[in-house]
Design a protein around this motif. Structure first.
Motif, PDB file in Angstrom:
ATOM      1  N   ALA A 143      48.017  39.907  42.426  1.00 49.54           N
ATOM      2  CA  ALA A 143      46.566  39.896  42.582  1.00 49.54           C
ATOM      3  C   ALA A 143      45.940  41.215  42.141  1.00 49.54           C
ATOM      4  O   ALA A 143      44.886  41.220  41.485  1.00 49.54           O
ATOM      5  CB  ALA A 143      46.189  39.596  44.034  1.00 49.54           C
ATOM      6  N   GLU A 144      46.568  42.322  42.475  1.00 50.26           N
ATOM      7  CA  GLU A 144      46.033  43.637  42.094  1.00 50.26           C
ATOM      8  C   GLU A 144      45.940  43.756  40.571  1.00 50.26           C
ATOM      9  O   GLU A 144      44.917  44.183  40.036  1.00 50.26           O
ATOM     10  CB  GLU A 144      46.913  44.747  42.674  1.00 50.26           C
ATOM     11  CG  GLU A 144      46.378  46.137  42.450  1.00 50.26           C
ATOM     12  CD  GLU A 144      45.157  46.483  43.277  1.00 50.26           C
ATOM     13  OE1 GLU A 144      44.542  47.527  42.963  1.00 50.26           O
ATOM     14  OE2 GLU A 144      44.790  45.752  44.207  1.00 50.26           O
ATOM     15  N   ILE A 198      42.340  36.537  47.986  1.00 54.01           N
ATOM     16  CA  ILE A 198      42.084  37.140  46.675  1.00 54.01           C
ATOM     17  C   ILE A 198      40.626  36.928  46.278  1.00 54.01           C
ATOM     18  O   ILE A 198      39.967  37.842  45.772  1.00 54.01           O
ATOM     19  CB  ILE A 198      43.061  36.584  45.623  1.00 54.01           C
ATOM     20  CG1 ILE A 198      44.499  36.971  45.995  1.00 54.01           C
ATOM     21  CG2 ILE A 198      42.706  37.098  44.225  1.00 54.01           C
ATOM     22  CD1 ILE A 198      45.573  36.255  45.189  1.00 54.01           C
ATOM     23  N   ARG A 254      34.682  43.382  45.988  1.00 56.40           N
ATOM     24  CA  ARG A 254      34.679  44.392  44.927  1.00 56.40           C
ATOM     25  C   ARG A 254      33.448  44.246  44.043  1.00 56.40           C
ATOM     26  O   ARG A 254      32.854  45.246  43.633  1.00 56.40           O
ATOM     27  CB  ARG A 254      35.963  44.301  44.094  1.00 56.40           C
ATOM     28  CG  ARG A 254      37.185  44.826  44.825  1.00 56.40           C
ATOM     29  CD  ARG A 254      38.449  44.719  43.984  1.00 56.40           C
ATOM     30  NE  ARG A 254      39.614  45.192  44.736  1.00 56.40           N
ATOM     31  CZ  ARG A 254      40.834  45.259  44.238  1.00 56.40           C
ATOM     32  NH1 ARG A 254      41.081  44.864  42.984  1.00 56.40           N
ATOM     33  NH2 ARG A 254      41.833  45.712  44.971  1.00 56.40           N
ATOM     34  N   LEU A 298      50.533  40.408  46.439  1.00 54.99           N
ATOM     35  CA  LEU A 298      49.595  41.531  46.411  1.00 54.99           C
ATOM     36  C   LEU A 298      49.590  42.207  45.044  1.00 54.99           C
ATOM     37  O   LEU A 298      48.526  42.490  44.489  1.00 54.99           O
ATOM     38  CB  LEU A 298      49.940  42.547  47.500  1.00 54.99           C
ATOM     39  CG  LEU A 298      49.607  42.133  48.927  1.00 54.99           C
ATOM     40  CD1 LEU A 298      50.279  43.068  49.927  1.00 54.99           C
ATOM     41  CD2 LEU A 298      48.095  42.097  49.149  1.00 54.99           C
ATOM     42  N   LEU A 358      42.453  44.817  49.284  1.00 53.42           N
ATOM     43  CA  LEU A 358      43.212  43.587  49.055  1.00 53.42           C
ATOM     44  C   LEU A 358      44.106  43.278  50.259  1.00 53.42           C
ATOM     45  O   LEU A 358      44.162  42.138  50.718  1.00 53.42           O
ATOM     46  CB  LEU A 358      44.045  43.715  47.777  1.00 53.42           C
ATOM     47  CG  LEU A 358      44.858  42.502  47.361  1.00 53.42           C
ATOM     48  CD1 LEU A 358      43.966  41.281  47.152  1.00 53.42           C
ATOM     49  CD2 LEU A 358      45.648  42.825  46.102  1.00 53.42           C
ATOM     50  N   CYS A 378      38.507  39.375  48.286  1.00 54.11           N
ATOM     51  CA  CYS A 378      38.615  40.733  47.751  1.00 54.11           C
ATOM     52  C   CYS A 378      37.816  40.869  46.463  1.00 54.11           C
ATOM     53  O   CYS A 378      37.099  41.855  46.284  1.00 54.11           O
ATOM     54  CB  CYS A 378      40.079  41.091  47.527  1.00 54.11           C
ATOM     55  SG  CYS A 378      40.300  42.767  46.902  1.00 54.11           S
TER      56      CYS A 378
END
Length: 165
Positions: free
Chosen positions: A114-115, A150, A157, A111, A91, A153
């Protein structure tokens, strides 16, 4: 006279016992001033800006709105938990590649938002990402690069787990 409390917190997988704090201290106060985790920023102190966003039991929360004592016995993650062995996580790398930060003040909150969001919605659409990031404030980027980061990422993923979607 302010009441003192003895609490234990688990932050970024590490237990911190015997923290003596005033009952009025917020989670962001303890993270920054007692534990030295200064990546969590203090902005508005009213829960509006999102600069203090951390994960509490995996969910994004405003650390300025939670008393530290309320977090006892729960899992707390700060932006410092993202990097491993001195390297950026996926990220953080996406934010860097997409220029999702400028001054950097709001970046830790974005961050962590978003995580937490991607953990629960790994297949998030661009529109869902846009909706989520609208809860945090940034005065520099205009949000487009944050959304791009985002989304990138999330896509990486998905590809890593073999879901091309």
């Amino acid at each position: 006279m302010t009441e003192k409390l003895l609490i234990s917190l688990t932050v970024n997988g590490r237990r911190h016992d015997d923290l003596v704090i005033e009952s009025r201290y917020t989670l962001v106060d303890v993270l920054r001033h007692h534990l030295g985790l200064t990546g969590t920023h203090v902005g508005c102190e009213h829960g509006v800006c999102g600069a203090c966003t951390v994960l509490l039991d995996g969910a994004p929360v405003r650390a300025c709105l939670i008393f530290a004592a309320q977090a006892e016995g729960r899992d707390i993650r700060t932006v410092e938990s993202l990097s491993h062995d001195g390297g950026l996580n996926d990220l953080q790398r996406a934010f860097s590649a997409c220029h999702g930060l400028q001054c950097g003040f709001c970046t830790p909150g974005f961050l962590m938002l978003a995580e937490g969001f991607l953990a629960g919605r790994p297949d998030a659409t661009r529109e869902e990402i846009r909706e989520v990031v609208s809860s945090n404030l940034c005065r520099c980027t205009g949000y487009q690069s944050i959304v791009d980061a985002i989304e990138r990422c999330a896509r990486e993923r998905r590809e890593a787990r073999g879901d091309a979607r």
